[in-house]
Design a protein around this motif. Structure first.
Motif, PDB file in Angstrom:
ATOM      1  N   GLN A   1     -47.677  32.608 -75.346  1.00 16.47           N
ATOM      2  CA  GLN A   1     -47.823  31.171 -75.139  1.00 16.47           C
ATOM      3  C   GLN A   1     -47.292  30.398 -76.335  1.00 16.47           C
ATOM      4  OE1 GLN A   1     -51.760  30.355 -73.775  1.00 16.47           O
ATOM      5  NE2 GLN A   1     -51.697  32.103 -72.398  1.00 16.47           N
ATOM      6  N   ARG A   2     -46.653  29.300 -76.052  1.00 18.83           N
ATOM      7  CA  ARG A   2     -45.859  28.590 -77.043  1.00 18.83           C
ATOM      8  C   ARG A   2     -46.616  28.156 -78.298  1.00 18.83           C
ATOM      9  NH1 ARG A   2     -41.977  23.402 -76.544  1.00 18.83           N
ATOM     10  NH2 ARG A   2     -41.015  23.808 -78.535  1.00 18.83           N
ATOM     11  N   ASN A   3     -47.699  27.454 -78.176  1.00 18.97           N
ATOM     12  CA  ASN A   3     -48.393  26.901 -79.336  1.00 18.97           C
ATOM     13  C   ASN A   3     -49.515  27.790 -79.849  1.00 18.97           C
ATOM     14  OD1 ASN A   3     -46.802  24.569 -79.351  1.00 18.97           O
ATOM     15  ND2 ASN A   3     -48.087  23.616 -77.799  1.00 18.97           N
ATOM     16  N   LEU A   4     -49.693  28.941 -79.236  1.00 15.83           N
ATOM     17  CA  LEU A   4     -50.803  29.817 -79.618  1.00 15.83           C
ATOM     18  C   LEU A   4     -50.727  30.301 -81.070  1.00 15.83           C
ATOM     19  CD1 LEU A   4     -53.423  31.137 -78.656  1.00 15.83           C
ATOM     20  CD2 LEU A   4     -52.046  33.069 -77.836  1.00 15.83           C
ATOM     21  N   PRO A   5     -49.570  30.765 -81.565  1.00 13.93           N
ATOM     22  CA  PRO A   5     -49.545  31.224 -82.964  1.00 13.93           C
ATOM     23  C   PRO A   5     -49.965  30.153 -83.970  1.00 13.93           C
ATOM     24  CG  PRO A   5     -47.607  32.018 -81.824  1.00 13.93           C
ATOM     25  CD  PRO A   5     -48.293  31.057 -80.890  1.00 13.93           C
ATOM     26  N   ALA A   6     -49.465  28.926 -83.810  1.00 17.45           N
ATOM     27  CA  ALA A   6     -49.834  27.849 -84.741  1.00 17.45           C
ATOM     28  C   ALA A   6     -51.321  27.552 -84.645  1.00 17.45           C
ATOM     29  CB  ALA A   6     -49.020  26.595 -84.436  1.00 17.45           C
ATOM     30  N   PHE A   7     -51.861  27.532 -83.437  1.00 15.48           N
ATOM     31  CA  PHE A   7     -53.282  27.269 -83.234  1.00 15.48           C
ATOM     32  C   PHE A   7     -54.132  28.343 -83.915  1.00 15.48           C
ATOM     33  CE2 PHE A   7     -57.247  27.637 -80.872  1.00 15.48           C
ATOM     34  CZ  PHE A   7     -57.676  26.321 -80.808  1.00 15.48           C
ATOM     35  N   VAL A   8     -53.759  29.613 -83.713  1.00 15.12           N
ATOM     36  CA  VAL A   8     -54.531  30.730 -84.284  1.00 15.12           C
ATOM     37  C   VAL A   8     -54.424  30.733 -85.808  1.00 15.12           C
ATOM     38  CG1 VAL A   8     -54.645  33.254 -84.430  1.00 15.12           C
ATOM     39  CG2 VAL A   8     -54.444  32.136 -82.193  1.00 15.12           C
TER      40      VAL A   8
ATOM     41  N   GLY B   1     -63.864  20.809 -82.566  1.00 14.54           N
ATOM     42  CA  GLY B   1     -63.772  20.574 -81.141  1.00 14.54           C
ATOM     43  C   GLY B   1     -62.408  20.889 -80.562  1.00 14.54           C
ATOM     44  N   GLU B   2     -61.712  21.868 -81.088  1.00 15.26           N
ATOM     45  CA  GLU B   2     -60.392  22.206 -80.580  1.00 15.26           C
ATOM     46  C   GLU B   2     -60.460  22.603 -79.118  1.00 15.26           C
ATOM     47  OE1 GLU B   2     -57.472  21.851 -81.972  1.00 15.26           O
ATOM     48  OE2 GLU B   2     -58.226  21.260 -83.922  1.00 15.26           O
ATOM     49  N   ASP B   3     -59.399  22.297 -78.375  1.00 13.11           N
ATOM     50  CA  ASP B   3     -59.338  22.531 -76.948  1.00 13.11           C
ATOM     51  C   ASP B   3     -58.710  23.889 -76.665  1.00 13.11           C
ATOM     52  OD1 ASP B   3     -59.331  22.247 -74.229  1.00 13.11           O
ATOM     53  OD2 ASP B   3     -57.617  20.878 -74.190  1.00 13.11           O
ATOM     54  N   PHE B   4     -59.547  24.847 -76.258  1.00 13.33           N
ATOM     55  CA  PHE B   4     -59.068  26.181 -75.920  1.00 13.33           C
ATOM     56  C   PHE B   4     -58.408  26.205 -74.544  1.00 13.33           C
ATOM     57  CE2 PHE B   4     -62.634  27.019 -78.795  1.00 13.33           C
ATOM     58  CZ  PHE B   4     -62.008  27.813 -79.733  1.00 13.33           C
ATOM     59  N   SER B   5     -58.680  25.195 -73.718  1.00  9.83           N
ATOM     60  CA  SER B   5     -58.202  25.210 -72.341  1.00  9.83           C
ATOM     61  C   SER B   5     -56.683  25.077 -72.228  1.00  9.83           C
ATOM     62  CB  SER B   5     -58.881  24.104 -71.538  1.00  9.83           C
ATOM     63  OG  SER B   5     -58.523  22.840 -72.055  1.00  9.83           O
ATOM     64  N   GLN B   6     -56.022  24.698 -73.307  1.00  9.51           N
ATOM     65  CA  GLN B   6     -54.568  24.589 -73.255  1.00  9.51           C
ATOM     66  C   GLN B   6     -53.887  25.951 -73.173  1.00  9.51           C
ATOM     67  OE1 GLN B   6     -52.778  23.101 -76.924  1.00  9.51           O
ATOM     68  NE2 GLN B   6     -54.683  23.559 -78.001  1.00  9.51           N
TER      69      GLN B   6
ATOM     70  N   ILE C   1     -55.817  32.008 -71.990  1.00 10.08           N
ATOM     71  CA  ILE C   1     -56.644  33.134 -72.418  1.00 10.08           C
ATOM     72  C   ILE C   1     -58.028  32.607 -72.779  1.00 10.08           C
ATOM     73  CG2 ILE C   1     -54.683  34.522 -73.191  1.00 10.08           C
ATOM     74  CD1 ILE C   1     -55.331  33.774 -76.033  1.00 10.08           C
ATOM     75  N   SER C   2     -58.980  33.503 -72.810  1.00 15.42           N
ATOM     76  CA  SER C   2     -60.364  33.086 -73.040  1.00 15.42           C
ATOM     77  C   SER C   2     -60.608  32.713 -74.502  1.00 15.42           C
ATOM     78  CB  SER C   2     -61.318  34.211 -72.643  1.00 15.42           C
ATOM     79  OG  SER C   2     -61.187  35.295 -73.546  1.00 15.42           O
ATOM     80  N   LYS C   3     -61.672  31.980 -74.706  1.00  6.29           N
ATOM     81  CA  LYS C   3     -62.091  31.604 -76.055  1.00  6.29           C
ATOM     82  C   LYS C   3     -62.355  32.861 -76.886  1.00  6.29           C
ATOM     83  CE  LYS C   3     -65.655  29.012 -78.509  1.00  6.29           C
ATOM     84  NZ  LYS C   3     -66.822  28.146 -78.386  1.00  6.29           N
ATOM     85  N   GLU C   4     -62.934  33.878 -76.265  1.00  5.93           N
ATOM     86  CA  GLU C   4     -63.229  35.138 -76.963  1.00  5.93           C
ATOM     87  C   GLU C   4     -61.942  35.825 -77.433  1.00  5.93           C
ATOM     88  OE1 GLU C   4     -64.641  34.308 -73.954  1.00  5.93           O
ATOM     89  OE2 GLU C   4     -66.577  33.753 -74.859  1.00  5.93           O
ATOM     90  N   GLU C   5     -60.895  35.784 -76.591  1.00  8.91           N
ATOM     91  CA  GLU C   5     -59.611  36.381 -76.991  1.00  8.91           C
ATOM     92  C   GLU C   5     -58.994  35.627 -78.154  1.00  8.91           C
ATOM     93  OE1 GLU C   5     -57.895  39.216 -76.008  1.00  8.91           O
ATOM     94  OE2 GLU C   5     -59.828  39.669 -75.087  1.00  8.91           O
ATOM     95  N   ILE C   6     -59.110  34.307 -78.120  1.00  9.36           N
ATOM     96  CA  ILE C   6     -58.590  33.503 -79.236  1.00  9.36           C
ATOM     97  C   ILE C   6     -59.363  33.833 -80.509  1.00  9.36           C
ATOM     98  CG2 ILE C   6     -58.368  31.160 -80.151  1.00  9.36           C
ATOM     99  CD1 ILE C   6     -57.641  30.265 -77.314  1.00  9.36           C
TER     100      ILE C   6
END
Length: 154
Positions: free
Chosen positions: A56-63, A5-10, A13-18
């Motif tokens: 975006q700041r936390n994007l690399p860790a999230f990905v 249930g991770e929150d993509f809205s933070q 970019i779209s969920k598809e891009e992530i």
């Protein structure tokens, strides 16, 4: 994607891009591991894959975390962070340098039980060559990435 249930809205970019970024990191890790016979992959390489188009700041860790989950659930690999140890003498006399983090690296580790791994994955015909190659690559790496060819001749 396997990240529950991770929150993509933070992210802006779209969920598809992530999901595309996660797939790119997964693909990179698998191919880089195969290409380099299991040599570690630097975190900065993975971060660069994500940040070349997004900042975006936390994007690399999230990905990277999502890619780790996908590698585990789909491919049966654990993306394991290597723990680097520094000699105790390296930090003496420089207390201000203690906060500098070592670069992180990752390796892929099979989640198969050892007996299945030996039976279906290990190739005893090339194990000696892989071991020798790893020793040579390690020596070159420890020497700073370059060694004159003559130093290997006995």
């Amino acid at each position: 994607m396997a990240n529950g249930g991770e929150d993509f809205s933070q992210f802006d970019i779209s969920k598809e891009e992530i999901e595309k970024l996660v797939a790119e990191v997964v693909r990179y890790v698998i191919f880089k591991t195969h290409q380099n016979s299991g040599c570690p992959i630097k975190r900065e390489e993975l971060v660069h894959l994500v940040t070349k188009n997004y900042s975006q700041r936390n994007l690399p860790a999230f990905v990277i975390n999502a890619a780790s989950e996908k590698l585990s659930s789909v491919f049966g690999y654990e993306l394991r962070e290597l723990q680097r140890s520094r000699p105790a003498s390296a930090n003496l006399g420089r207390p201000s340098q203690n906060s500098v983090a070592d670069p992180k690296s990752y390796i892929l580790v099979s989640q198969l039980p050892p007996e299945l791994y030996r039976k279906y994955v290990e190739d005893v015909n090339t194990a000696h060559l892989t071991g020798f190659t790893f020793v040579i690559v390690s020596i070159v790496h420890l020497a700073g990435g370059k060694i004159p060819e003559g130093n290997f001749l006995v």
